[in-house]
Motif scaffolding. Structure first.
Motif, PDB file in Angstrom:
ATOM      1  N   GLU A 528       3.397  -3.685  -5.617  1.00  0.00           N
ATOM      2  CA  GLU A 528       2.646  -4.666  -4.825  1.00  0.00           C
ATOM      3  C   GLU A 528       2.619  -4.273  -3.346  1.00  0.00           C
ATOM      4  OE1 GLU A 528       3.579  -8.718  -7.409  1.00  0.00           O
ATOM      5  OE2 GLU A 528       4.953  -8.084  -5.833  1.00  0.00           O
ATOM      6  N   ALA A 529       3.765  -3.841  -2.823  1.00  0.00           N
ATOM      7  CA  ALA A 529       3.829  -3.471  -1.407  1.00  0.00           C
ATOM      8  C   ALA A 529       2.929  -2.277  -1.118  1.00  0.00           C
ATOM      9  CB  ALA A 529       5.267  -3.168  -1.001  1.00  0.00           C
ATOM     10  N   ARG A 530       2.892  -1.326  -2.031  1.00  0.00           N
ATOM     11  CA  ARG A 530       1.985  -0.188  -1.846  1.00  0.00           C
ATOM     12  C   ARG A 530       0.535  -0.669  -1.784  1.00  0.00           C
ATOM     13  NH1 ARG A 530       4.183   4.797  -2.294  1.00  0.00           N
ATOM     14  NH2 ARG A 530       6.278   4.968  -3.210  1.00  0.00           N
ATOM     15  N   GLY A 531       0.187  -1.618  -2.654  1.00  0.00           N
ATOM     16  CA  GLY A 531      -1.167  -2.145  -2.624  1.00  0.00           C
ATOM     17  C   GLY A 531      -1.492  -2.793  -1.293  1.00  0.00           C
ATOM     18  N   VAL A 532      -0.562  -3.563  -0.768  1.00  0.00           N
ATOM     19  CA  VAL A 532      -0.747  -4.248   0.517  1.00  0.00           C
ATOM     20  C   VAL A 532      -0.993  -3.249   1.647  1.00  0.00           C
ATOM     21  CG1 VAL A 532       0.516  -5.544   2.287  1.00  0.00           C
ATOM     22  CG2 VAL A 532       0.514  -6.342  -0.085  1.00  0.00           C
ATOM     23  N   PHE A 533      -0.247  -2.137   1.648  1.00  0.00           N
ATOM     24  CA  PHE A 533      -0.343  -1.168   2.738  1.00  0.00           C
ATOM     25  C   PHE A 533      -1.490  -0.174   2.560  1.00  0.00           C
ATOM     26  CE2 PHE A 533       4.442  -1.900   3.201  1.00  0.00           C
ATOM     27  CZ  PHE A 533       4.287  -2.714   4.307  1.00  0.00           C
ATOM     28  N   ASP A 534      -1.678   0.307   1.338  1.00  0.00           N
ATOM     29  CA  ASP A 534      -2.623   1.402   1.150  1.00  0.00           C
ATOM     30  C   ASP A 534      -4.066   0.994   1.388  1.00  0.00           C
ATOM     31  OD1 ASP A 534      -0.489   2.971   0.622  1.00  0.00           O
ATOM     32  OD2 ASP A 534      -0.861   3.230  -1.523  1.00  0.00           O
ATOM     33  N   ILE A 535      -4.404  -0.256   1.135  1.00  0.00           N
ATOM     34  CA  ILE A 535      -5.774  -0.681   1.431  1.00  0.00           C
ATOM     35  C   ILE A 535      -6.007  -0.744   2.936  1.00  0.00           C
ATOM     36  CG2 ILE A 535      -5.342  -3.180   1.378  1.00  0.00           C
ATOM     37  CD1 ILE A 535      -8.093  -3.395  -0.078  1.00  0.00           C
ATOM     38  N   VAL A 536      -4.972  -0.975   3.723  1.00  0.00           N
ATOM     39  CA  VAL A 536      -5.104  -0.915   5.183  1.00  0.00           C
ATOM     40  C   VAL A 536      -5.406   0.515   5.606  1.00  0.00           C
ATOM     41  CG1 VAL A 536      -3.969  -1.334   7.395  1.00  0.00           C
ATOM     42  CG2 VAL A 536      -3.525  -2.861   5.459  1.00  0.00           C
ATOM     43  N   ARG A 537      -4.680   1.462   5.030  1.00  0.00           N
ATOM     44  CA  ARG A 537      -4.932   2.872   5.339  1.00  0.00           C
ATOM     45  C   ARG A 537      -6.368   3.254   4.967  1.00  0.00           C
ATOM     46  NH1 ARG A 537       0.874   4.085   2.770  1.00  0.00           N
ATOM     47  NH2 ARG A 537       2.009   4.812   4.598  1.00  0.00           N
ATOM     48  N   ALA A 538      -6.815   2.766   3.818  1.00  0.00           N
ATOM     49  CA  ALA A 538      -8.176   3.075   3.389  1.00  0.00           C
ATOM     50  C   ALA A 538      -9.194   2.480   4.362  1.00  0.00           C
ATOM     51  CB  ALA A 538      -8.407   2.552   1.977  1.00  0.00           C
ATOM     52  N   ALA A 539      -8.972   1.242   4.782  1.00  0.00           N
ATOM     53  CA  ALA A 539      -9.909   0.578   5.691  1.00  0.00           C
ATOM     54  C   ALA A 539     -10.013   1.307   7.024  1.00  0.00           C
ATOM     55  CB  ALA A 539      -9.483  -0.873   5.911  1.00  0.00           C
ATOM     56  N   LYS A 540      -8.943   1.945   7.440  1.00  0.00           N
ATOM     57  CA  LYS A 540      -8.965   2.668   8.706  1.00  0.00           C
ATOM     58  C   LYS A 540      -9.941   3.836   8.675  1.00  0.00           C
ATOM     59  CE  LYS A 540      -5.033   3.350  10.867  1.00  0.00           C
ATOM     60  NZ  LYS A 540      -3.625   3.687  11.174  1.00  0.00           N
ATOM     61  N   ASN A 541     -10.354   4.258   7.479  1.00  0.00           N
ATOM     62  CA  ASN A 541     -11.287   5.372   7.355  1.00  0.00           C
ATOM     63  C   ASN A 541     -12.739   4.931   7.316  1.00  0.00           C
ATOM     64  OD1 ASN A 541      -9.424   7.436   7.371  1.00  0.00           O
ATOM     65  ND2 ASN A 541      -9.108   7.397   5.174  1.00  0.00           N
ATOM     66  N   ILE A 542     -13.009   3.633   7.362  1.00  0.00           N
ATOM     67  CA  ILE A 542     -14.385   3.152   7.341  1.00  0.00           C
ATOM     68  C   ILE A 542     -14.920   3.160   8.771  1.00  0.00           C
ATOM     69  CG2 ILE A 542     -15.896   1.223   6.790  1.00  0.00           C
ATOM     70  CD1 ILE A 542     -13.932   0.411   4.611  1.00  0.00           C
ATOM     71  N   GLU A 543     -15.936   3.952   9.002  1.00  0.00           N
ATOM     72  CA  GLU A 543     -16.466   4.162  10.340  1.00  0.00           C
ATOM     73  C   GLU A 543     -16.979   2.855  10.938  1.00  0.00           C
ATOM     74  OE1 GLU A 543     -19.687   7.067  12.639  1.00  0.00           O
ATOM     75  OE2 GLU A 543     -19.346   7.230  10.467  1.00  0.00           O
ATOM     76  N   GLY A 544     -16.630   2.623  12.181  1.00  0.00           N
ATOM     77  CA  GLY A 544     -17.080   1.446  12.901  1.00  0.00           C
ATOM     78  C   GLY A 544     -16.227   0.223  12.696  1.00  0.00           C
ATOM     79  N   LEU A 545     -15.274   0.285  11.740  1.00  0.00           N
ATOM     80  CA  LEU A 545     -14.436  -0.876  11.460  1.00  0.00           C
ATOM     81  C   LEU A 545     -13.314  -1.003  12.485  1.00  0.00           C
ATOM     82  CD1 LEU A 545     -14.703  -2.900   9.117  1.00  0.00           C
ATOM     83  CD2 LEU A 545     -12.853  -1.704   7.969  1.00  0.00           C
ATOM     84  N   ASN A 546     -12.738   0.150  12.860  1.00  0.00           N
ATOM     85  CA  ASN A 546     -11.633   0.199  13.826  1.00  0.00           C
ATOM     86  C   ASN A 546     -10.486  -0.714  13.430  1.00  0.00           C
ATOM     87  OD1 ASN A 546     -12.260   2.228  15.574  1.00  0.00           O
ATOM     88  ND2 ASN A 546     -13.231   0.941  17.097  1.00  0.00           N
ATOM     89  N   ALA A 547     -10.048  -0.577  12.187  1.00  0.00           N
ATOM     90  CA  ALA A 547      -8.920  -1.372  11.679  1.00  0.00           C
ATOM     91  C   ALA A 547      -7.602  -0.715  12.070  1.00  0.00           C
ATOM     92  CB  ALA A 547      -9.033  -1.509  10.165  1.00  0.00           C
ATOM     93  N   ASP A 548      -7.406  -0.508  13.369  1.00  0.00           N
ATOM     94  CA  ASP A 548      -6.247   0.224  13.874  1.00  0.00           C
ATOM     95  C   ASP A 548      -5.272  -0.652  14.646  1.00  0.00           C
ATOM     96  OD1 ASP A 548      -7.109   2.747  12.933  1.00  0.00           O
ATOM     97  OD2 ASP A 548      -8.500   2.900  14.616  1.00  0.00           O
ATOM     98  N   GLY A 549      -5.565  -1.949  14.727  1.00  0.00           N
ATOM     99  CA  GLY A 549      -4.718  -2.823  15.519  1.00  0.00           C
ATOM    100  C   GLY A 549      -3.483  -3.281  14.771  1.00  0.00           C
ATOM    101  N   PRO A 550      -2.729  -4.210  15.350  1.00  0.00           N
ATOM    102  CA  PRO A 550      -1.517  -4.716  14.688  1.00  0.00           C
ATOM    103  C   PRO A 550      -1.854  -5.367  13.349  1.00  0.00           C
ATOM    104  CG  PRO A 550      -2.082  -6.043  16.618  1.00  0.00           C
ATOM    105  CD  PRO A 550      -2.949  -4.840  16.663  1.00  0.00           C
ATOM    106  N   LEU A 551      -0.904  -5.261  12.416  1.00  0.00           N
ATOM    107  CA  LEU A 551      -1.098  -5.714  11.037  1.00  0.00           C
ATOM    108  C   LEU A 551      -0.225  -6.924  10.743  1.00  0.00           C
ATOM    109  CD1 LEU A 551      -1.991  -5.345   8.017  1.00  0.00           C
ATOM    110  CD2 LEU A 551      -0.078  -3.722   7.812  1.00  0.00           C
ATOM    111  N   VAL A 552      -0.847  -7.949  10.132  1.00  0.00           N
ATOM    112  CA  VAL A 552      -0.128  -9.099   9.589  1.00  0.00           C
ATOM    113  C   VAL A 552      -0.404  -9.151   8.093  1.00  0.00           C
ATOM    114  CG1 VAL A 552       0.059 -11.627   9.551  1.00  0.00           C
ATOM    115  CG2 VAL A 552      -0.191 -10.417  11.742  1.00  0.00           C
TER     116      VAL A 552
END
Length: 759
Positions: A528-552
């Motif tokens: 479960e924890a891997r799922g929570v984190f790995d989708i954040v890593r994936a989102a960081k690769n979507i151009e224009g999203l800039n999902a690089d800020g602090p994570l909650v």
């Protein structure tokens, strides 16, 4: 009998730990002592018989500034090749004490003062509690020749000597890289290593202190410098006006943040790079080609953002290559004897870069010594002649090569976890943009898998980093059609709307095996924890999203279980992500209590799903043997419908008629796995809030009351609190606490102090 080593427990937590000095780190056969007079680096007359000539090879050794009697002086050539061997100094080591933690100090010693003495042999078992030692499987030698002499008298001449600091990973400890720390001291650089208790293996196993923030680690480092400066023996020979900081893995965050201090002349970051430097300083970034813990691309991205940095990618290496224990593992052919005790995924992480097919780790240590010592001398402006960091330096060491020098990594880690495989836009109305994605992750056994999920954002036009909310869903069932990303319209858009409107990116993983191949690993914490984190890593690769800020991270019910495991496993699984807070709604805990509470009731189907999930996740568990034969065909129904269907099938069956064993916790294998996946077994690593309704009919409120006390008992826990919502049940508590969650999340990304009910 060779003593047992702590390697096993180090690998239980994944990252940096023990020490085994390389055989190439040795006292030179030629007596190397400081010269009797200080001379310029362009001309030097040795004290031994030597006829000066008009053309004389300049010295490259560090020389004392005052007169000293010496038996012989060895002149060393210009250039980094000198750093393959030990320097002209013998090395002393001593432990100094901050208020609540030790600091190791390696320092130059005049060689003649330790002639005939035996260097310190460091036994790794000593960092493990005597209570824990009997449980360490295997019979592994852990003795380390550190090539240093305990409490030897510091050199009284030749200084003042500059300072380097080593910051260990998580979990690890201060003696994790004596192949380097002792070596630097032999070349006239006093080297210190603080025991960062918040990420120390010692205190994870024998709790000694409260949790540390990254800022705490930096403060401890500079406090150690002050204590050394006041020491009657070390102070007079220490020059702390300029220092170099070397960090490994999580230690790179300490090094990066420490650049805010003007005394930091440069930083060397090994297998990290996930923290921006506070101030742009000269930097050496070293990555290990096959690192499966921290993707080398993370360091490359940092390198590209810096004005003065060198990027080195060492071929056929991994995350653990940079610690002393790697040669031990490689010589044994891996940690095969530990697999039964620790599990394949844990052992795989510990072997990362240390298997027989990997580069010779002793040769890699040689290469690291050359580059790191050269970098240290360069940024500290030490008198060793003029040379530059080049790819050709690697030619000095056989049996290892660079994969690249100031070139982007061309080979990804064996289990990439950041790539988006497929992305499909979905309709979220006027909320913003939404995507259903399939991304790469890895299983608890280290195998590459594909996982699905949702990504939502205001738009794709952000030029600044956005904060991220990673949502873990509640129980929906085990069948693929129950995956939240498959539902139309997307559920709970009104709940997350305030986050999107405030400029957040919201991601929500379906978690392993739900909506993708395999059985959903329901209530398996690491998965479960891997799922929570790995989708954040994936989102960081979507151009224009800039999902690089602090994570909650937030989740409710099963999602609360996932959220707590994310809080407890962050530094193991995703230390590069800037996780600032975790909110867990009605998290399952106290598993024996829950079993009694749920059996033969309206939610008994949860127990069946957990059993089927664990039987799939862990090969040693046979779930079918726990179900009476007449009910075995019903297990197929788990893949045919969602939670309501499961309840319809299994709730009417009396629990005692359904199972062959009254108490599954009486079975050692099942008890071990269930206990491991409870939420009361690990300290939380970031500020955490538990949100629970007092009238919860599925997860009784008393479970969270007990959980709070259990988590507070870990001395290393980050701030944690329990918020209760009177009169609300399992579902209605969510709407009741939602405004609190929004406020709490905003406080976390703003850096406000978190409430701690453990104080």
């Amino acid at each position: 009998m060779i003593k047992k080593i702590f390697i096993v427990l180090y690998f239980l937590f994944v990252l940096n730990a023990c020490s085994e000095a390389s055989t190439t780190t040795q006292t030179p056969t030629t007596t190397q002592t400081p010269t009797t007079t200080q001379t310029p680096t362009t001309t030097q007359t040795p004290t031994t018989t030597q006829t000066p000539t008009t053309t004389q090879t300049p010295t490259t050794t560090q020389t004392p500034t005052t007169t000293q009697t010496s038996t012989t002086t060895v002149l060393m050539p210009y250039g980094p090749e000198q750093f393959l061997d030990r320097g002209p100094w013998a090395v002393g080591v001593r432990t100094i004490q901050l208020e609540d933690r030790p600091v190791e100090v390696w320092y130059p010693v005049e060689p003649n003062t330790v002639e005939g003495l035996t260097p310190e042999v460091f036994d790794s078992i000593d960092v493990i509690s005597e209570v824990v030692r009997p449980f360490i499987p295997g019979d592994l030698g852990g003795e380390v020749n550190t090539n240093s002499f305990r409490d030897a008298t510091p050199a009284s001449r030749g200084g003042p000597f500059p300072i380097a600091a080593y910051s260990h990973g998580s979990p690890g400890y201060r003696q994790a890289a004596t192949f380097l720390t002792s070596h630097l001291a032999s070349h006239g650089v006093i080297t210190i290593a603080v025991e960062h208790l918040g990420r120390s293996l010692t205190t994870l196993l024998t709790p000694l202190a409260d949790s540390d923030t990254p800022e705490d680690n930096v403060a401890d480092l500079f406090e150690a410098l002050e204590i050394i400066d006041e020491d009657s023996e070390l102070g007079p020979i220490t020059d702390n006006s300029k220092i170099v900081i070397i960090g490994h893995s999580a230690g790179t965050r300490t090094a990066a943040l420490a650049t805010a201090d003007d005394r930091v002349a440069g930083v060397a970051l090994l297998a990290g790079g996930f923290q921006d430097l506070a101030v742009d300083r000269p930097a050496l970034l070293v990555v290990f080609e096959n690192d499966s813990i921290v993707d080398p691309l993370i360091s490359w991205e940092l390198h590209e953002s810096l004005d003065n940095s060198v990027f080195i990618n060492i071929a056929e290496t991994g995350h653990a290559t940079a610690i002393d224990v790697c040669p031990l593992i490689q010589e044994r052919g891996g940690l095969t004897e530990l697999r039964d005790a620790l599990g394949d995924s844990t052992v795989r992480s510990g072997e990362d870069g240390c298997l027989p097919n990997d580069a010779d780790s002793r040769a890699v240590h040689d290469l690291l010594r050359v580059y790191l010592t050269s970098f240290t001398y360069e940024v500290l402006d030490l008198p060793r002649g003029t040379f530059k960091m080049t790819a050709e330096i690697a030619d000095l060491v056989s049996d290892v090569e660079l994969r690249g020098f100031n070139d982007p990594p061309t080979k990804q880690s064996e289990t990439p976890i950041r790539s988006v495989i497929q992305m499909e836009e979905i309709d979220v109305g006027e909320l913003g943009v939404g995507f259903r994605i399939i991304y790469e992750s890895k299983s608890i056994f280290g195998e590459p898998i594909e996982v699905s999920g949702l990504v939502l954002a205001p738009d794709l036009n952000s030029e600044e980093s956005r904060p991220v909310l990673s949502v873990a869903h509640g129980t929906v069932g085990l069948a693929d059609q129950c995956a939240p990303s498959r539902q139309e319209p997307v559920a709970n858009l009104e709940l997350i709307k305030p986050f999107i409107e405030a400029g957040w990116v919201v991601v929500a993983s379906d978690l392993e095996g739900l909506g993708s191949d395999g059985i959903h690993h329901y209530i398996v914490g690491e998965s479960e924890a891997r799922g929570v984190f790995d989708i954040v890593r994936a989102a960081k690769n979507i151009e224009g999203l800039n999902a690089d800020g602090p994570l909650v991270v937030w989740g409710h019910s099963q999602g609360g279980h996932a959220a707590l495991h994310a809080s407890q496993r962050w530094l193991d699984l995703a230390p590069e992500l800037n996780l600032v807070g975790v909110a867990a709604g009605a998290p399952p805990s106290q598993f024996p209590l829950l079993r009694s509470f749920l059996q033969s009731g309206p939610f008994q189907g949860y127990l069946v799903m957990v059993g089927a999930s664990f039987g799939s996740a862990y090969p040693e568990l046979d779930y079918e043997s726990l179900i009476k034969s007449e009910y075995l065909p019903l297990l197929e129904e788990l893949e045919k419908g969602c939670t309501g269907h499961v309840f319809d099938i299994f709730n009417p069956i009396p629990y005692e008629d359904l199972v062959t064993v009254d108490d599954v916790f009486s079975l050692p294998d099942w008890n071990a796995r269930l206990t491991e996946n409870d939420t009361n077994q690990r300290n939380v690593q970031v500020p955490t809030v538990i949100l629970h309704g007092t009238d919860d009919e599925q997860i009784p409120f008393i479970a969270s009351q007990l959980l709070l006390g259990q988590l507070c008992a870990f001395s290393l826990s980050a701030p944690i609190e329990l918020r209760e919502y009177p009169g609300t049940n399992h579902a209605t508590a969510v709407t009741e606490y939602w405004s609190d969650l929004i406020d709490w999340s905003n406080e976390r990304i703003s850096g406000a102090p978190a409430n701690d009910q453990c104080e």
